[in-house]
Write a protein that holds these residues in place. Structure first.
Motif, PDB file in Angstrom:
ATOM      1  N   HIS A  17       4.004 -12.292  39.105  1.00 37.27           N
ATOM      2  CA  HIS A  17       4.890 -11.140  39.172  1.00 37.27           C
ATOM      3  C   HIS A  17       6.253 -11.478  38.586  1.00 37.27           C
ATOM      4  CE1 HIS A  17       4.578 -13.147  43.106  1.00 37.27           C
ATOM      5  NE2 HIS A  17       5.887 -13.085  43.129  1.00 37.27           N
ATOM      6  N   VAL A  18       7.061 -10.464  38.401  1.00 36.25           N
ATOM      7  CA  VAL A  18       8.368 -10.595  37.768  1.00 36.25           C
ATOM      8  C   VAL A  18       9.418 -10.025  38.708  1.00 36.25           C
ATOM      9  CG1 VAL A  18       9.748  -9.849  35.784  1.00 36.25           C
ATOM     10  CG2 VAL A  18       7.375 -10.500  35.463  1.00 36.25           C
ATOM     11  N   ALA A  19      10.591 -10.642  38.725  1.00 39.41           N
ATOM     12  CA  ALA A  19      11.642 -10.259  39.670  1.00 39.41           C
ATOM     13  C   ALA A  19      12.235  -8.878  39.411  1.00 39.41           C
ATOM     14  CB  ALA A  19      12.749 -11.307  39.670  1.00 39.41           C
ATOM     15  N   SER A  20      12.372  -8.463  38.152  1.00 37.18           N
ATOM     16  CA  SER A  20      12.997  -7.181  37.835  1.00 37.18           C
ATOM     17  C   SER A  20      12.212  -6.465  36.745  1.00 37.18           C
ATOM     18  CB  SER A  20      14.434  -7.399  37.350  1.00 37.18           C
ATOM     19  OG  SER A  20      14.992  -6.189  36.862  1.00 37.18           O
ATOM     20  N   PRO A  21      12.033  -5.150  36.882  1.00 34.68           N
ATOM     21  CA  PRO A  21      11.352  -4.406  35.822  1.00 34.68           C
ATOM     22  C   PRO A  21      12.219  -4.247  34.570  1.00 34.68           C
ATOM     23  CG  PRO A  21      12.098  -2.899  37.513  1.00 34.68           C
ATOM     24  CD  PRO A  21      12.380  -4.291  38.016  1.00 34.68           C
ATOM     25  N   VAL A  22      13.526  -4.493  34.702  1.00 35.21           N
ATOM     26  CA  VAL A  22      14.457  -4.433  33.568  1.00 35.21           C
ATOM     27  C   VAL A  22      15.223  -5.762  33.571  1.00 35.21           C
ATOM     28  CG1 VAL A  22      16.256  -3.103  32.396  1.00 35.21           C
ATOM     29  CG2 VAL A  22      14.674  -1.935  33.939  1.00 35.21           C
ATOM     30  N   PRO A  23      14.647  -6.793  32.944  1.00 39.38           N
ATOM     31  CA  PRO A  23      15.282  -8.114  32.990  1.00 39.38           C
ATOM     32  C   PRO A  23      16.749  -8.068  32.579  1.00 39.38           C
ATOM     33  CG  PRO A  23      13.105  -8.264  32.012  1.00 39.38           C
ATOM     34  CD  PRO A  23      13.412  -6.795  32.170  1.00 39.38           C
ATOM     35  N   GLY A  24      17.570  -8.742  33.388  1.00 42.68           N
ATOM     36  CA  GLY A  24      19.000  -8.784  33.126  1.00 42.68           C
ATOM     37  C   GLY A  24      19.776  -7.631  33.731  1.00 42.68           C
ATOM     38  N   HIS A  25      19.078  -6.703  34.384  1.00 44.19           N
ATOM     39  CA  HIS A  25      19.732  -5.545  34.998  1.00 44.19           C
ATOM     40  C   HIS A  25      19.344  -5.459  36.471  1.00 44.19           C
ATOM     41  CE1 HIS A  25      19.923  -4.612  30.740  1.00 44.19           C
ATOM     42  NE2 HIS A  25      20.934  -3.823  31.036  1.00 44.19           N
ATOM     43  N   GLY A  26      20.311  -5.141  37.308  1.00 46.13           N
ATOM     44  CA  GLY A  26      20.069  -5.001  38.731  1.00 46.13           C
ATOM     45  C   GLY A  26      20.016  -3.550  39.157  1.00 46.13           C
ATOM     46  N   VAL A  27      19.740  -3.346  40.413  1.00 44.93           N
ATOM     47  CA  VAL A  27      19.640  -2.007  40.990  1.00 44.93           C
ATOM     48  C   VAL A  27      21.024  -1.361  41.031  1.00 44.93           C
ATOM     49  CG1 VAL A  27      19.072  -0.704  43.079  1.00 44.93           C
ATOM     50  CG2 VAL A  27      17.613  -2.602  42.352  1.00 44.93           C
ATOM     51  N   THR A  28      21.111  -0.138  40.521  1.00 45.14           N
ATOM     52  CA  THR A  28      22.376   0.600  40.532  1.00 45.14           C
ATOM     53  C   THR A  28      22.372   1.743  41.547  1.00 45.14           C
ATOM     54  OG1 THR A  28      21.592   1.882  38.637  1.00 45.14           O
ATOM     55  CG2 THR A  28      23.017  -0.002  38.176  1.00 45.14           C
ATOM     56  N   THR A  29      21.209   2.261  41.897  1.00 47.79           N
ATOM     57  CA  THR A  29      21.068   3.222  42.994  1.00 47.79           C
ATOM     58  C   THR A  29      19.892   2.746  43.834  1.00 47.79           C
ATOM     59  OG1 THR A  29      21.864   5.057  41.632  1.00 47.79           O
ATOM     60  CG2 THR A  29      20.715   5.632  43.668  1.00 47.79           C
ATOM     61  N   ALA A  30      20.161   2.412  45.064  1.00 49.23           N
ATOM     62  CA  ALA A  30      19.161   1.793  45.929  1.00 49.23           C
ATOM     63  C   ALA A  30      18.147   2.796  46.471  1.00 49.23           C
ATOM     64  CB  ALA A  30      19.852   1.100  47.099  1.00 49.23           C
ATOM     65  N   TYR A  31      16.997   2.271  46.840  1.00 50.47           N
ATOM     66  CA  TYR A  31      15.964   3.042  47.527  1.00 50.47           C
ATOM     67  C   TYR A  31      16.529   3.584  48.840  1.00 50.47           C
ATOM     68  CZ  TYR A  31      12.045   3.820  50.678  1.00 50.47           C
ATOM     69  OH  TYR A  31      11.189   4.357  51.592  1.00 50.47           O
TER      70      TYR A  31
END
Length: 139
Positions: A17-31
């Protein structure tokens, strides 16, 4: 010594598995963020703001199918290990069906459907419980 971002990503990918679906970008609006912008009164996924065309990758190895929705626009569903991972508001789908491996480029960030700017809306749901179900996504 702590792992660097690249080392952590490589380890996650080696484990399927991979840590982020958009590598290099974090969550900007949380679940589950509450607010009037969402039909259920809360946000049903996690948003990753990024420029249009930014690469999205498979977070796990599995199979992909594609679809269209008035709210979520162009989307992909990755099924893996009893879960469906939804990639929404895409500008381009690089894979529309078939098998993919963790870390494989599968789509590009966009703003199709009901979106206010380019981002990936990402949801994890129990397999087979599609949009509009009353099942709360599991994170």
């Amino acid at each position: 010594m702590p792992k660097t971002g690249g080392q952590a990503q490589a380890q996650a990918q080696a484990q399927g598995h991979v840590a982020s679906p958009v590598p290099g970008h974090g969550v900007t609006t949380a679940y589950h963020k509450k607010g009037p912008h969402w039909s259920l009164g809360y946000h049903t996924g996690a948003d990753y703001a990024a420029e249009r065309g930014t690469t999205c990758v498979a977070v796990a190895s599995g199979s992909v199918r594609s679809g269209e929705d008035r709210s979520f626009g162009h989307y992909l569903v990755l099924t893996s290990g009893g879960s469906d991972y939804y990639y929404c508001h895409l500008s381009k789908r690089l894979v529309t069906r078939g098998s993919v491996r963790a870390g494989q480029k599968i789509a590009q960030v966009g703003e199709s459907g009901n979106a206010t700017g380019p981002h990936l809306h990402f949801e994890k749901r129990p397999a087979g419980k599609g949009f509009g179900s009353d099942v709360t996504p599991k994170w």
